[in-house]
Motif scaffolding. Structure first.
Motif, mmCIF file in Angstrom:
data_model
loop_
_atom_site.group_PDB
_atom_site.id
_atom_site.type_symbol
_atom_site.label_atom_id
_atom_site.label_comp_id
_atom_site.label_asym_id
_atom_site.label_seq_id
_atom_site.Cartn_x
_atom_site.Cartn_y
_atom_site.Cartn_z
ATOM 1 N N ARG A 153 0.810 -1.213 0.000
ATOM 2 C CA ARG A 153 0.000 0.000 0.000
ATOM 3 C C ARG A 153 0.851 1.275 0.000
ATOM 4 O O ARG A 153 0.390 2.329 -0.436
ATOM 5 C CB ARG A 153 -0.908 0.015 1.231
ATOM 6 C CG ARG A 153 -2.034 -1.008 1.199
ATOM 7 C CD ARG A 153 -2.749 -1.089 2.527
ATOM 8 N NE ARG A 153 -4.037 -1.759 2.425
ATOM 9 C CZ ARG A 153 -4.818 -2.040 3.458
ATOM 10 N NH1 ARG A 153 -4.429 -1.694 4.690
ATOM 11 N NH2 ARG A 153 -5.964 -2.647 3.292
ATOM 12 N N MET A 154 2.077 1.164 0.497
ATOM 13 C CA MET A 154 2.964 2.332 0.506
ATOM 14 C C MET A 154 3.330 2.767 -0.911
ATOM 15 O O MET A 154 3.604 3.946 -1.157
ATOM 16 C CB MET A 154 4.236 2.038 1.291
ATOM 17 C CG MET A 154 4.143 2.312 2.759
ATOM 18 S SD MET A 154 3.708 4.015 3.171
ATOM 19 C CE MET A 154 5.053 4.932 2.446
ATOM 20 N N TRP A 155 3.342 1.831 -1.857
ATOM 21 C CA TRP A 155 3.700 2.166 -3.233
ATOM 22 C C TRP A 155 2.476 2.641 -4.018
ATOM 23 O O TRP A 155 2.634 3.263 -5.068
ATOM 24 C CB TRP A 155 4.314 0.955 -3.923
ATOM 25 C CG TRP A 155 5.471 0.383 -3.166
ATOM 26 C CD1 TRP A 155 5.521 -0.805 -2.506
ATOM 27 C CD2 TRP A 155 6.745 0.995 -2.956
ATOM 28 N NE1 TRP A 155 6.743 -0.981 -1.916
ATOM 29 C CE2 TRP A 155 7.531 0.107 -2.167
ATOM 30 C CE3 TRP A 155 7.323 2.209 -3.365
ATOM 31 C CZ2 TRP A 155 8.834 0.393 -1.777
ATOM 32 C CZ3 TRP A 155 8.621 2.494 -2.970
ATOM 33 C CH2 TRP A 155 9.363 1.587 -2.188
ATOM 34 N N PRO A 187 -16.526 -5.083 -6.454
ATOM 35 C CA PRO A 187 -17.493 -4.145 -5.869
ATOM 36 C C PRO A 187 -17.113 -2.681 -6.059
ATOM 37 O O PRO A 187 -17.989 -1.820 -6.121
ATOM 38 C CB PRO A 187 -17.494 -4.526 -4.379
ATOM 39 C CG PRO A 187 -17.040 -5.946 -4.347
ATOM 40 C CD PRO A 187 -16.042 -6.056 -5.447
ATOM 41 N N HIS A 188 -15.828 -2.392 -6.140
ATOM 42 C CA HIS A 188 -15.389 -0.988 -6.201
ATOM 43 C C HIS A 188 -14.776 -0.638 -7.550
ATOM 44 O O HIS A 188 -15.143 0.358 -8.173
ATOM 45 C CB HIS A 188 -14.375 -0.725 -5.089
ATOM 46 C CG HIS A 188 -14.025 0.715 -4.904
ATOM 47 N ND1 HIS A 188 -12.985 1.337 -5.559
ATOM 48 C CD2 HIS A 188 -14.601 1.690 -4.145
ATOM 49 C CE1 HIS A 188 -12.922 2.608 -5.207
ATOM 50 N NE2 HIS A 188 -13.888 2.847 -4.353
ATOM 51 N N ASP A 189 -13.835 -1.467 -8.016
ATOM 52 C CA ASP A 189 -13.129 -1.158 -9.257
ATOM 53 C C ASP A 189 -13.854 -1.685 -10.499
ATOM 54 O O ASP A 189 -13.523 -1.290 -11.619
ATOM 55 C CB ASP A 189 -11.714 -1.737 -9.220
ATOM 56 C CG ASP A 189 -10.844 -1.049 -8.186
ATOM 57 O OD1 ASP A 189 -11.222 0.036 -7.728
ATOM 58 O OD2 ASP A 189 -9.795 -1.606 -7.827
ATOM 59 N N ARG A 190 -14.769 -2.637 -10.311
ATOM 60 C CA ARG A 190 -15.583 -3.206 -11.388
ATOM 61 C C ARG A 190 -14.814 -4.126 -12.330
ATOM 62 O O ARG A 190 -15.418 -4.810 -13.150
ATOM 63 C CB ARG A 190 -16.265 -2.105 -12.231
ATOM 64 C CG ARG A 190 -17.013 -1.061 -11.428
ATOM 65 C CD ARG A 190 -18.099 -1.675 -10.578
ATOM 66 N NE ARG A 190 -18.804 -0.671 -9.799
ATOM 67 C CZ ARG A 190 -19.635 -0.944 -8.809
ATOM 68 N NH1 ARG A 190 -19.877 -2.211 -8.481
ATOM 69 N NH2 ARG A 190 -20.224 0.017 -8.141
ATOM 70 N N VAL A 191 -13.504 -4.128 -12.245
ATOM 71 C CA VAL A 191 -12.699 -4.959 -13.140
ATOM 72 C C VAL A 191 -11.429 -5.364 -12.418
ATOM 73 O O VAL A 191 -10.938 -4.638 -11.545
ATOM 74 C CB VAL A 191 -12.366 -4.183 -14.443
ATOM 75 C CG1 VAL A 191 -11.461 -2.991 -14.154
ATOM 76 C CG2 VAL A 191 -11.746 -5.110 -15.482
ATOM 77 N N LEU A 192 -10.875 -6.533 -12.759
ATOM 78 C CA LEU A 192 -9.604 -6.968 -12.181
ATOM 79 C C LEU A 192 -8.457 -6.273 -12.889
ATOM 80 O O LEU A 192 -8.517 -6.027 -14.102
ATOM 81 C CB LEU A 192 -9.434 -8.479 -12.323
ATOM 82 C CG LEU A 192 -10.441 -9.390 -11.640
ATOM 83 C CD1 LEU A 192 -10.040 -10.854 -11.858
ATOM 84 C CD2 LEU A 192 -10.545 -9.088 -10.171
ATOM 85 N N ALA A 197 -6.230 -2.887 -4.462
ATOM 86 C CA ALA A 197 -7.319 -2.247 -5.196
ATOM 87 C C ALA A 197 -7.272 -0.733 -4.977
ATOM 88 O O ALA A 197 -6.567 -0.230 -4.096
ATOM 89 C CB ALA A 197 -8.658 -2.813 -4.733
ATOM 90 N N SER A 198 -8.052 -0.008 -5.751
ATOM 91 C CA SER A 198 -8.013 1.452 -5.659
ATOM 92 C C SER A 198 -8.501 1.959 -4.305
ATOM 93 O O SER A 198 -8.147 3.063 -3.897
ATOM 94 C CB SER A 198 -8.840 2.078 -6.782
ATOM 95 O OG SER A 198 -10.209 1.710 -6.652
#
Length: 334
Positions: free
Chosen positions: A29-31, A112-117, A67-68
């Motif tokens: 997550r830091m990157w 659920p959030h990004d809608r795509v892998l 994820a975003s």
């Protein structure tokens, strides 16, 4: 929100663990979202060259694991099987993940959030076993090159110190004192422990049946509040922000000591006592003071005999901290 219902036996078996694999994975997550973990920025600036030397294939795959909204697939952070598992042992657990679970975990994380892998994961799902092996290899390379040499020993001391503190809170005040102090998201009432996400309404809600499986509490340096597995049916686990994580941003220089304290104890022991407002290991103390562990051990022994310190073990680490008497001596320091 997610609710954990704990009977007396479940509460008695609640345990703490320190996970190297979890920290390696969550540190990605830091990157991707560095602004959320400001105390880590100086460390990760120094690690950037090593991270980029992993190569674009590995770094691209690693970055795709977040994820975003900063969610990470559950299979990457399996519940620790002991209080202090080694990184190789945890990596072996990751490598043994049933490939058929990967697709479902990825879907729960990203769709659920990004809608795509992300492309590296989407393209790898044609062969989930191979994708899992590639992910594990990339995490292992990242650990060995970037985290294990210098970052992890410092981080480990913070996590161990947190666990010693929490264990003491539990022993002194019971579950009420423990859970009230861990994180504002946690609520403990009449045998139910609730994690509430006020600002993330898209998080799953549900009830996690503990039912003798034990609840494991794991501190981390890469969360802003208590979290659990995305899938409520997973083994009971709560990951929470470690106390003292802000010290990761501190310089190695110890704080100044009061002249009167130095006259009483000597400069070396006074400096040690001031440093031990938070639990620390002999190795960490030696690093911060710029002396050998043997020299630190000698002074710690004297302070222990004087009842200015106490010590506690977590896994393979022995941590030292001030007693109430030690706190009284240091109260006017600095």
């Amino acid at each position: 929100m997610v609710r954990f219902r704990l009977g007396l036996a479940d509460l008695a078996s609640t345990a703490f663990a320190c996970s190297a694999l979890q920290e390696a994975v969550l540190s990605i997550r830091m990157w991707t979202h560095p602004g959320y973990y400001a105390e880590q920025i100086p460390w990760f600036r120094r690690l950037r060259d090593d991270f980029e030397l992993l190569g674009p294939a590995d770094t691209g795959l690693l970055l795709s694991l977040v994820a975003s909204n900063r969610w990470i697939p559950d299979f990457l952070t399996p519940r620790p099987g002991s209080p202090s598992p080694s990184f190789p042992d945890e990596l072996a657990v990751l490598r043994a993940t049933p490939p058929e679970l990967i697709r479902a975990d990825l879907g729960r994380t990203y769709l659920p959030h990004d809608r795509v892998l992300p492309a590296p994961l989407r393209e790898g799902l044609d062969d989930p076993a191979r994708l899992l092996a590639r992910i594990a290899d990339a995490i292992e390379a990242y650990w060995e090159r970037c985290l294990a040499p210098a970052w992890w020993p410092r981080a480990r001391s913070v996590l161990d110190a947190d666990i010693v503190y929490r264990a003491r809170r539990l022993a002194q005040g019971g579950a009420d004192a423990l859970f009230a102090d861990i994180d504002p998201r946690l609520r403990w009432q009449q045998g139910t422990l609730t994690i509430a996400w006020d600002h993330w309404p898209d998080l799953p809600s549900g009830e996690v049946p503990v039912d003798g499986k034990g609840l494991v509490l794991v501190p981390t340096l890469f969360a802003q509040g208590a979290i659990t597995a995305i899938e409520p049916g997973a083994a009971p686990l709560i990951i929470y922000p470690a106390r003292g994580r802000a010290t990761m941003a501190e310089t190695v220089s110890p704080p100044p000591t009061d002249a009167a304290l130095e006259r009483l104890l000597g400069r070396a022991r006074a400096r040690l006592l001031v440093l031990l407002g938070e639990p620390a290991s002999t190795t960490e103390l030696a690093r911060r003071l710029g002396v050998t562990p043997a020299a630190v051990s000698q002074h710690l022994g004297v302070l222990l005999q004087a009842r200015l310190l106490h010590r506690a073990r977590h896994g393979r680490s022995v941590l030292y901290a001030r007693t109430a008497l030690g706190d009284d001596l240091c109260r006017g320091n600095g």
